[in-house]
Design a protein around this motif. Sequence first.
Motif, PDB file in Angstrom:
ATOM      1  N   ILE A  41       0.455   9.478  18.697  1.00  0.00           N
ATOM      2  CA  ILE A  41       0.200   9.604  20.309  1.00  0.00           C
ATOM      3  C   ILE A  41       1.440   9.020  21.216  1.00  0.00           C
ATOM      4  N   LEU A  42       1.891   8.243  20.457  1.00  0.00           N
ATOM      5  CA  LEU A  42       3.460   7.779  21.208  1.00  0.00           C
ATOM      6  C   LEU A  42       4.447   8.435  20.843  1.00  0.00           C
ATOM      7  N   ARG A  43       4.374   9.669  20.323  1.00  0.00           N
ATOM      8  CA  ARG A  43       5.363  10.457  19.936  1.00  0.00           C
ATOM      9  C   ARG A  43       6.224  10.196  18.727  1.00  0.00           C
ATOM     10  N   GLY A  44       5.722   9.274  17.834  1.00  0.00           N
ATOM     11  CA  GLY A  44       6.389   8.786  16.754  1.00  0.00           C
ATOM     12  C   GLY A  44       5.639   9.105  15.621  1.00  0.00           C
ATOM     13  N   LEU A  45       5.745   8.518  14.333  1.00  0.00           N
ATOM     14  CA  LEU A  45       5.059   8.517  13.256  1.00  0.00           C
ATOM     15  C   LEU A  45       5.481   7.323  12.338  1.00  0.00           C
ATOM     16  N   ASP A  46       4.513   7.081  11.430  1.00  0.00           N
ATOM     17  CA  ASP A  46       4.961   5.732  10.546  1.00  0.00           C
ATOM     18  C   ASP A  46       4.939   6.209   9.209  1.00  0.00           C
ATOM     19  N   LEU A  47       5.930   6.104   8.709  1.00  0.00           N
ATOM     20  CA  LEU A  47       5.929   6.372   6.796  1.00  0.00           C
ATOM     21  C   LEU A  47       6.017   4.967   6.381  1.00  0.00           C
ATOM     22  N   SER A  48       5.990   3.911   6.938  1.00  0.00           N
ATOM     23  CA  SER A  48       6.062   2.656   6.228  1.00  0.00           C
ATOM     24  C   SER A  48       4.781   2.224   5.783  1.00  0.00           C
ATOM     25  N   VAL A  49       3.564   2.991   6.178  1.00  0.00           N
ATOM     26  CA  VAL A  49       2.287   2.532   6.173  1.00  0.00           C
ATOM     27  C   VAL A  49       2.076   2.172   4.323  1.00  0.00           C
ATOM     28  N   SER A  50       2.378   3.193   3.767  1.00  0.00           N
ATOM     29  CA  SER A  50       2.211   2.954   2.199  1.00  0.00           C
ATOM     30  C   SER A  50       2.744   1.803   1.644  1.00  0.00           C
ATOM     31  N   SER A  51       4.086   1.512   2.305  1.00  0.00           N
ATOM     32  CA  SER A  51       4.819   0.318   1.640  1.00  0.00           C
ATOM     33  C   SER A  51       4.087  -0.965   2.244  1.00  0.00           C
ATOM     34  N   VAL A  52       3.588  -0.972   3.411  1.00  0.00           N
ATOM     35  CA  VAL A  52       2.883  -2.151   3.786  1.00  0.00           C
ATOM     36  C   VAL A  52       1.587  -2.355   2.909  1.00  0.00           C
ATOM     37  N   MET A  53       0.973  -1.152   2.615  1.00  0.00           N
ATOM     38  CA  MET A  53      -0.336  -1.193   2.049  1.00  0.00           C
ATOM     39  C   MET A  53       0.040  -2.013   0.541  1.00  0.00           C
ATOM     40  N   ALA A  54       0.970  -1.515  -0.112  1.00  0.00           N
ATOM     41  CA  ALA A  54       1.166  -1.790  -1.263  1.00  0.00           C
ATOM     42  C   ALA A  54       1.482  -3.510  -1.271  1.00  0.00           C
ATOM     43  N   THR A  55       2.381  -3.651  -0.320  1.00  0.00           N
ATOM     44  CA  THR A  55       2.824  -5.157   0.021  1.00  0.00           C
ATOM     45  C   THR A  55       1.707  -6.207   0.117  1.00  0.00           C
ATOM     46  N   SER A  56       0.649  -5.650   0.686  1.00  0.00           N
ATOM     47  CA  SER A  56      -0.483  -6.340   1.063  1.00  0.00           C
ATOM     48  C   SER A  56      -1.468  -6.566  -0.080  1.00  0.00           C
ATOM     49  N   ALA A  57      -1.521  -5.565  -0.908  1.00  0.00           N
ATOM     50  CA  ALA A  57      -2.257  -5.396  -2.158  1.00  0.00           C
ATOM     51  C   ALA A  57      -1.543  -6.475  -3.195  1.00  0.00           C
ATOM     52  N   VAL A  58      -0.323  -6.483  -3.192  1.00  0.00           N
ATOM     53  CA  VAL A  58       0.467  -7.627  -4.008  1.00  0.00           C
ATOM     54  C   VAL A  58       0.150  -8.948  -3.515  1.00  0.00           C
ATOM     55  N   ILE A  59      -0.118  -8.963  -2.092  1.00  0.00           N
ATOM     56  CA  ILE A  59      -0.281 -10.370  -1.712  1.00  0.00           C
ATOM     57  C   ILE A  59      -1.558 -10.852  -2.018  1.00  0.00           C
ATOM     58  N   ALA A  60      -2.599  -9.971  -1.957  1.00  0.00           N
ATOM     59  CA  ALA A  60      -3.974 -10.174  -2.143  1.00  0.00           C
ATOM     60  C   ALA A  60      -4.002 -10.816  -3.622  1.00  0.00           C
ATOM     61  N   THR A  61      -2.966 -10.449  -4.617  1.00  0.00           N
ATOM     62  CA  THR A  61      -3.297 -11.011  -5.990  1.00  0.00           C
ATOM     63  C   THR A  61      -2.187 -12.147  -6.178  1.00  0.00           C
TER      64      THR A  61
END
Lengths: 320, 324
Positions: B74-94
């Motif tokens: 909606i702010l005229r952007g897009l976020d490609l980094s979400v998948s990288s953030v997801m994987a990183t937080s999954a690594v943090i979880a363990t």
Amino acid sequence: MSTIAYPRLRARVGRNRGVVVVIGLLVVLLVFGAFLSDRFRTPTNLLNIVEQSTGLALVSLGQTLTILTGGIDLSVGSMISLLSTLTSGLIAGNAAMILPVAVGVVLLGMVIGGLNGLLVITLRIHPLIVTLGMGAVLQGVVLLYSLGPAGKVPPGFTFVAYGKLFGIPIGAIVVLVLFALVAGFLRYARLGRYIYAVGDDDEGAKLMGLPRARVILFVYAFSGVCCALTALYLVARFGVGQPYTGLNYTLASITPVVVGGTMLTGGKGGVLGTLLGVYLISLLNNVLNFMDVSTHYQLIAQGLIVIAAVSIYVEKKKRI
Amino acid sequence: MVDLVQSKPAAATEPKRSLTSRFSHLALPVFLILLIVISGLVSPAFLSGSNISNMLLQVAPLGIVVIGQAYVIILRGLDLSVSSVMATSAVIATSFSGQNGDVLPILLVAVGIGVATGIVNGLLVTKRSVSPFLATLATMIVLQGFRFAYTQGAPSGNVPPLFRAIGSATWNGIPYNILVLIVLAVVFGLLLARSRFGREVYITGGNPTTARLLGINADRVTIIGYVISGAMAAIAGLVLSGYVGIVDNWVGRGFELDSIVAAVMGGISLSGGRGGIVGGLLGAAVLVVVFNAVLLFGLPVQLQIIIKGVVIVVAAAFYVRRSR
């Protein structure tokens, strides 16, 4: 004194700031590498760097043109995967099939790329979405064709990747010739100038009656051809094509373009910067290898280079 | 000034809309219902309790990412980094002991990384005028590099039981993770649709210059948008790590594309200023239903990717035509 004495040189440098910065970085890395290791300085290693960058150079060449029009081609990775798998799958070790398959693959690349262009023109949606969708479709198609490496090529085919002419790898020569041709085309051909016009001001180009549709169609078809050449090179290099060969090329092909000073907004830049960008990335990875830096950190370095490049080149926008 | 922002547009100035455009916002819900009915007719197993429960389980992580992606688009952007953030937080979880006692530190570190990524994205996009595509691409690569360096390519460890429960357990067939999605969707949906900040998001996305003239700090609004996206991706990564159970470096791979497809399908325009959370979530639901139907019908799984590609182009074309 010199700044007054060479006003034209100064203007040229100002216009090609990207190229100058990249050349500077190349020199720094070369000197650094030379001090780092004796083996770095050998002609074999330097030729290696050039040879290894062939695939990236070819796909980035097409990407440069789409970005110059203000577009982007995110289907290149899947297209390379599809075309390389088809190449080795259809040749299937039969030397007589090499020529027809190679020609067919290049034509197919042109058609798929042309389809990208056609969709961009007719649907009037951003090339990002069109090529993203096309990329997904092509990836699905190649996986339907084969889930793993398909077929093989006769041993003679590896000549494309490993053969040498006067001691210089054939791939490197092809790259230099193609880049020179496209550079000349962008500078002197009418269609080449239109590419800049469309990228600089799409509406203006339309109002002036420039053949916008033809320009768009051309750049995406050309990008498809470049993908086909990359696919042929990769098959020659690995001896077989497989459905994930191109995966990393989608995003990797954008890095050298941006590092070379071509703006994502279109209309500014050129293929010389891209070629230097390709060599810079190749050289950087080589130097990091000599420093025994793991590939994980090479990834970080590449990301940081992109961030640095895009923040340096950005033009200050006028703000109210 | 403030009144100008807050006052609603006068009803009289609203142009008369044709019948089709008046009901076009119903297109997606109707499509979703048709899809479910047809799938149920073709394959009765589709409407079985366990399959519906399974689909809800799958829609939650995607939906959470879509909430953040919606703000950014909606702010005229897009976020490609979400998948990288997801994987990183999954690594943090363990990365902690794997016991429930470490749930809070895991949550803090993971969301912290998501927020930090969002801040970097936002700063690059606003202060350096980097295109959102490149900015988020670069942070994606850098984060991926850090993750690989940290895990040395082979992550190990266990997900705390609490995350396992939230990510994969159900209560009378209702997965817990869908509750996480609902809570987040209500909070951030209301923030977007009803709050002053939400209005600023729409104005900034619709026209940044207007936003500035109205006294809105457009840069700040944009940065907060990317921060929300990073935080949502981090939470989605934790939820998904509980679903997957084992950890690898690629948890969430493909979610950047899926979340953008869902948002665009849900009527969130890539040219900014239009769309909402509900549409995005409906888009996510359609994607999950289609993927599920492909599997249940015994079609080759590769068709999922092809359908995804066709759907994003068709949806984008549909909304472009509508807005003209």
